[in-house]
Design a protein around this motif. Structure first.
Motif, PDB file in Angstrom:
ATOM      1  N   VAL A   1     -11.829   3.167 -14.135  1.00  0.00           N
ATOM      2  CA  VAL A   1     -12.464   1.845 -14.025  1.00  0.00           C
ATOM      3  C   VAL A   1     -11.644   0.788 -13.408  1.00  0.00           C
ATOM      4  O   VAL A   1     -11.706  -0.016 -12.599  1.00  0.00           O
ATOM      5  N   ALA A   2     -10.308   0.770 -14.270  1.00  0.00           N
ATOM      6  CA  ALA A   2      -9.354  -0.254 -13.688  1.00  0.00           C
ATOM      7  C   ALA A   2      -9.061   0.297 -12.366  1.00  0.00           C
ATOM      8  O   ALA A   2      -8.739  -0.603 -11.716  1.00  0.00           O
ATOM      9  N   ALA A   3      -8.810   1.338 -12.222  1.00  0.00           N
ATOM     10  CA  ALA A   3      -8.189   2.038 -10.952  1.00  0.00           C
ATOM     11  C   ALA A   3      -9.082   1.460  -9.745  1.00  0.00           C
ATOM     12  O   ALA A   3      -8.717   1.093  -8.679  1.00  0.00           O
ATOM     13  N   LEU A   4     -10.399   1.800  -9.827  1.00  0.00           N
ATOM     14  CA  LEU A   4     -11.444   1.727  -8.945  1.00  0.00           C
ATOM     15  C   LEU A   4     -11.283   0.145  -8.658  1.00  0.00           C
ATOM     16  O   LEU A   4     -11.538  -0.272  -7.568  1.00  0.00           O
ATOM     17  N   ALA A   5     -11.502  -0.855  -9.781  1.00  0.00           N
ATOM     18  CA  ALA A   5     -11.409  -2.185  -9.556  1.00  0.00           C
ATOM     19  C   ALA A   5     -10.422  -2.562  -8.522  1.00  0.00           C
ATOM     20  O   ALA A   5     -10.260  -3.440  -7.623  1.00  0.00           O
ATOM     21  N   LEU A   6      -9.109  -2.130  -8.897  1.00  0.00           N
ATOM     22  CA  LEU A   6      -7.857  -2.527  -8.224  1.00  0.00           C
ATOM     23  C   LEU A   6      -7.769  -1.890  -6.924  1.00  0.00           C
ATOM     24  O   LEU A   6      -7.660  -2.675  -5.905  1.00  0.00           O
ATOM     25  N   VAL A   7      -8.362  -0.575  -6.557  1.00  0.00           N
ATOM     26  CA  VAL A   7      -8.538  -0.186  -5.252  1.00  0.00           C
ATOM     27  C   VAL A   7      -9.199  -1.113  -4.450  1.00  0.00           C
ATOM     28  O   VAL A   7      -9.029  -1.560  -3.208  1.00  0.00           O
ATOM     29  N   LEU A   8     -10.580  -1.388  -4.765  1.00  0.00           N
ATOM     30  CA  LEU A   8     -11.736  -2.141  -4.175  1.00  0.00           C
ATOM     31  C   LEU A   8     -11.067  -3.582  -3.879  1.00  0.00           C
ATOM     32  O   LEU A   8     -11.195  -4.045  -2.875  1.00  0.00           O
ATOM     33  N   ASP A   9     -10.235  -4.048  -4.881  1.00  0.00           N
ATOM     34  CA  ASP A   9      -9.768  -5.339  -4.639  1.00  0.00           C
ATOM     35  C   ASP A   9      -8.532  -5.541  -3.433  1.00  0.00           C
ATOM     36  O   ASP A   9      -8.674  -6.492  -2.854  1.00  0.00           O
TER      37      ASP A   9
ATOM     38  N   GLN B   1     -16.540  -7.251 -10.342  1.00  0.00           N
ATOM     39  CA  GLN B   1     -17.465  -7.529 -11.413  1.00  0.00           C
ATOM     40  C   GLN B   1     -18.479  -6.272 -11.559  1.00  0.00           C
ATOM     41  O   GLN B   1     -18.843  -5.751 -12.677  1.00  0.00           O
ATOM     42  N   ALA B   2     -18.858  -5.507 -10.399  1.00  0.00           N
ATOM     43  CA  ALA B   2     -19.900  -4.542 -10.495  1.00  0.00           C
ATOM     44  C   ALA B   2     -19.215  -3.287 -10.983  1.00  0.00           C
ATOM     45  O   ALA B   2     -19.929  -2.602 -11.758  1.00  0.00           O
ATOM     46  N   VAL B   3     -17.939  -2.970 -10.709  1.00  0.00           N
ATOM     47  CA  VAL B   3     -17.290  -1.953 -11.337  1.00  0.00           C
ATOM     48  C   VAL B   3     -17.361  -2.097 -12.871  1.00  0.00           C
ATOM     49  O   VAL B   3     -17.466  -1.036 -13.546  1.00  0.00           O
ATOM     50  N   GLY B   4     -16.904  -3.250 -13.326  1.00  0.00           N
ATOM     51  CA  GLY B   4     -16.734  -3.369 -14.706  1.00  0.00           C
ATOM     52  C   GLY B   4     -18.092  -3.400 -15.337  1.00  0.00           C
ATOM     53  O   GLY B   4     -18.295  -2.672 -16.533  1.00  0.00           O
TER      54      GLY B   4
ATOM     55  N   ALA C   1      -8.173  -3.269  -1.151  1.00  0.00           N
ATOM     56  CA  ALA C   1      -8.850  -3.090   0.131  1.00  0.00           C
ATOM     57  C   ALA C   1      -9.438  -4.178   0.679  1.00  0.00           C
ATOM     58  O   ALA C   1      -9.080  -4.544   1.883  1.00  0.00           O
ATOM     59  N   LEU C   2     -10.260  -4.796  -0.048  1.00  0.00           N
ATOM     60  CA  LEU C   2     -10.835  -6.200   0.656  1.00  0.00           C
ATOM     61  C   LEU C   2      -9.912  -7.276   0.894  1.00  0.00           C
ATOM     62  O   LEU C   2     -10.029  -8.121   1.866  1.00  0.00           O
ATOM     63  N   ARG C   3      -8.883  -7.217  -0.018  1.00  0.00           N
ATOM     64  CA  ARG C   3      -7.803  -8.242   0.187  1.00  0.00           C
ATOM     65  C   ARG C   3      -7.231  -7.847   1.702  1.00  0.00           C
ATOM     66  O   ARG C   3      -7.038  -8.949   2.281  1.00  0.00           O
ATOM     67  N   ALA C   4      -6.866  -6.817   1.836  1.00  0.00           N
ATOM     68  CA  ALA C   4      -6.202  -6.434   3.105  1.00  0.00           C
ATOM     69  C   ALA C   4      -6.960  -6.659   4.129  1.00  0.00           C
ATOM     70  O   ALA C   4      -6.588  -7.263   5.286  1.00  0.00           O
ATOM     71  N   VAL C   5      -8.301  -6.496   3.934  1.00  0.00           N
ATOM     72  CA  VAL C   5      -9.302  -6.891   5.285  1.00  0.00           C
ATOM     73  C   VAL C   5      -9.207  -8.532   5.359  1.00  0.00           C
ATOM     74  O   VAL C   5      -9.223  -9.140   6.400  1.00  0.00           O
ATOM     75  N   GLU C   6      -9.371  -9.300   4.180  1.00  0.00           N
ATOM     76  CA  GLU C   6      -9.265 -10.639   4.136  1.00  0.00           C
ATOM     77  C   GLU C   6      -8.014 -11.217   4.842  1.00  0.00           C
ATOM     78  O   GLU C   6      -7.983 -12.074   5.755  1.00  0.00           O
ATOM     79  N   ASP C   7      -6.945 -10.551   4.525  1.00  0.00           N
ATOM     80  CA  ASP C   7      -5.825 -11.175   4.955  1.00  0.00           C
ATOM     81  C   ASP C   7      -5.485 -10.808   6.552  1.00  0.00           C
ATOM     82  O   ASP C   7      -4.869 -11.786   7.370  1.00  0.00           O
ATOM     83  N   GLY C   8      -6.219  -9.658   7.168  1.00  0.00           N
ATOM     84  CA  GLY C   8      -5.978  -9.523   8.333  1.00  0.00           C
ATOM     85  C   GLY C   8      -6.979 -10.520   9.222  1.00  0.00           C
ATOM     86  O   GLY C   8      -6.410 -10.771  10.178  1.00  0.00           O
ATOM     87  N   LEU C   9      -8.214 -10.747   8.433  1.00  0.00           N
ATOM     88  CA  LEU C   9      -9.077 -11.878   9.045  1.00  0.00           C
ATOM     89  C   LEU C   9      -8.369 -13.010   9.290  1.00  0.00           C
ATOM     90  O   LEU C   9      -8.391 -13.736  10.412  1.00  0.00           O
ATOM     91  N   VAL C  10      -7.666 -13.440   8.207  1.00  0.00           N
ATOM     92  CA  VAL C  10      -6.914 -14.635   8.310  1.00  0.00           C
ATOM     93  C   VAL C  10      -5.644 -14.810   9.191  1.00  0.00           C
ATOM     94  O   VAL C  10      -5.666 -15.609   9.754  1.00  0.00           O
ATOM     95  N   ARG C  11      -4.876 -13.746   9.405  1.00  0.00           N
ATOM     96  CA  ARG C  11      -3.923 -13.837  10.275  1.00  0.00           C
ATOM     97  C   ARG C  11      -4.616 -13.566  11.863  1.00  0.00           C
ATOM     98  O   ARG C  11      -3.648 -14.355  12.728  1.00  0.00           O
TER      99      ARG C  11
ATOM    100  N   ALA D   1       0.795  -1.260  -0.205  1.00  0.00           N
ATOM    101  CA  ALA D   1      -0.158  -0.071   0.062  1.00  0.00           C
ATOM    102  C   ALA D   1       0.817   1.195   0.167  1.00  0.00           C
ATOM    103  O   ALA D   1       0.527   2.177  -0.597  1.00  0.00           O
ATOM    104  N   ILE D   2       1.875   1.132   0.938  1.00  0.00           N
ATOM    105  CA  ILE D   2       2.872   2.396   0.824  1.00  0.00           C
ATOM    106  C   ILE D   2       3.485   2.628  -0.577  1.00  0.00           C
ATOM    107  O   ILE D   2       3.673   3.580  -1.041  1.00  0.00           O
ATOM    108  N   ALA D   3       3.873   1.279  -1.338  1.00  0.00           N
ATOM    109  CA  ALA D   3       4.452   1.483  -2.383  1.00  0.00           C
ATOM    110  C   ALA D   3       3.447   1.951  -3.613  1.00  0.00           C
ATOM    111  O   ALA D   3       3.999   3.027  -4.394  1.00  0.00           O
ATOM    112  N   ALA D   4       2.423   1.822  -3.606  1.00  0.00           N
ATOM    113  CA  ALA D   4       1.276   2.265  -4.225  1.00  0.00           C
ATOM    114  C   ALA D   4       1.277   3.811  -4.131  1.00  0.00           C
ATOM    115  O   ALA D   4       0.904   4.503  -5.170  1.00  0.00           O
TER     116      ALA D   4
END
Length: 349
Positions: free
Chosen positions: A328-336, A289-292, A338-348, A105-108
């Motif tokens: 559109v591509a940027a919105l999809a990547l940001v959403l993905d 999928q919704a963003v696209g 953000a949700l991946r970060a939440v998912e990884d946090g729950l897994v850990r 996230a910092i690199a982005a």
């Protein structure tokens, strides 16, 4: 690719045709040096190479179109391949370094800040895409707000109803094949065809009930796009909910029952916490999928970034197409992300 204006077909411009090696030479050096550096150092070098490449394109645009405000210079296929390769190389370098979600996230953010600085300094102002964005600032802001509103209007109801259908399929296994089969059948219908099929029923409903028409339920506009995207999102949400509820280990479920947990306690304290990462994976799929899909809503007058894209297709204007497609591509990547970060946090956790 250089064109005197947005209408005339562009012609190719080679690197040797403009003296921009002041930018391109350091970019090439940084890209080659990255191969000799460790992970995060390589990622930084690739980022510098990308900024140098964009700076070189901006300098070429200034030299070739600076005296012609209507002129357009944009990256050709080779430049886009180089930009994509540098972005991919940055991501792979971060992966080799074992960078976590926070580091990525910092690199982005650093990359976005560098691009913003180049805009502020005027280094890429003469690129066709940047000129198009500056000329269509109000339209771009309206497209962003409209796109986000359409995504939210389709995604939020799909989460509620799709989760209910997924829970029903889990609780009543005999009903699961019919429920999931109907939702899967909706995926077979092409999006444009589904939007078109909704026009006449919604128009008839609006004519029969003027209050609904005044509320925005018409044959064209946002209603068919929102309803169509909503129908497409039901399957990934329902499937993710069903899989999430069934992902709790049998030993944990048996232990909870042995402790006397009621069905509601078993759901809230065992199945939902253990299945949350699985559900978030499905939510990521549905969000992207919704963003696209909302982009296609422009064909029925819904608005969003699809308006810019289809205007560009109608006018044979690549910069205008990109002005709609890249956000559109940027919105999809940001959403993905953000949700991946939440998912990884729950897994850990």
């Amino acid at each position: 690719m250089l064109a005197p204006n947005r209408i005339v077909p562009p012609r190719g411009i080679g690197v040797g045709d403009v003296p921009v090696w002041t930018f391109l030479a350091p970019a090439a050096f940084a890209a080659m040096a990255a191969a000799l550096l460790p992970g995060r150092g390589a990622a930084l070098a690739y980022g510098l190479a990308l900024c140098g490449l964009l700076g070189g394109l901006g300098a070429a645009a200034t030299l070739l179109t600076g005296v012609n405000p209507a002129g357009r210079l944009g990256p050709a296929a080779g430049s886009w391949v180089a930009i994509g390769a540098l972005l991919l190389a940055m991501r792979l370098a971060m992966g080799r370094a074992g960078s976590g979600t926070a580091a990525r996230a910092i690199a982005a953010l650093l990359l976005v800040a560098a691009l913003w600085a180049m805009l502020v300094l005027g280094l890429i102002d003469d690129l066709g895409l940047v000129r198009e964005a500056a000329a269509r600032g109000p339209e771009l802001r309206a497209a962003l707000s409209g796109h986000l509103a359409l995504v939210a209007a389709a995604l939020l109801p799909a989460l509620a109803i799709g989760a209910a259908l997924g829970a029903l399929s889990f609780a009543a296994p005999r009903a699961a094949p019919m429920t999931m089969g109907i939702l899967a059948a909706l995926q077979v219908i092409p999006a444009i065809a589904l939007f078109a099929l909704l026009i006449e029923p919604l128009a008839a409903l609006g004519r029969a009930m003027p209050l609904l028409r005044e509320a925005g339920l018409r044959g064209i506009g946002g209603a068919p796009a929102v309803i169509g995207v909503f129908l497409y999102l039901l399957l990934p949400v329902a499937a993710a909910t069903r899989a999430a509820l069934g992902s709790a280990p049998a030993a944990a479920v048996d232990a909870a029952r042995g402790l006397g947990f009621a069905p509601a306690q078993l759901l809230l304290r065992v199945r939902l916490p253990l299945g949350a990462p699985v559900f978030l994976g499905g939510l990521r799929t549905a969000s992207v999928q919704a963003v696209g899909l909302v982009t296609l809503g422009a064909l029925v007058g819904a608005g969003g970034f699809g308006v810019l894209m289809f205007q560009g297709l109608g006018q044979f204007a690549p910069d205008l197409i990109l002005l709609g497609a890249l956000p559109v591509a940027a919105l999809a990547l940001v959403l993905d992300a953000a949700l991946r970060a939440v998912e990884d946090g729950l897994v850990r956790a």
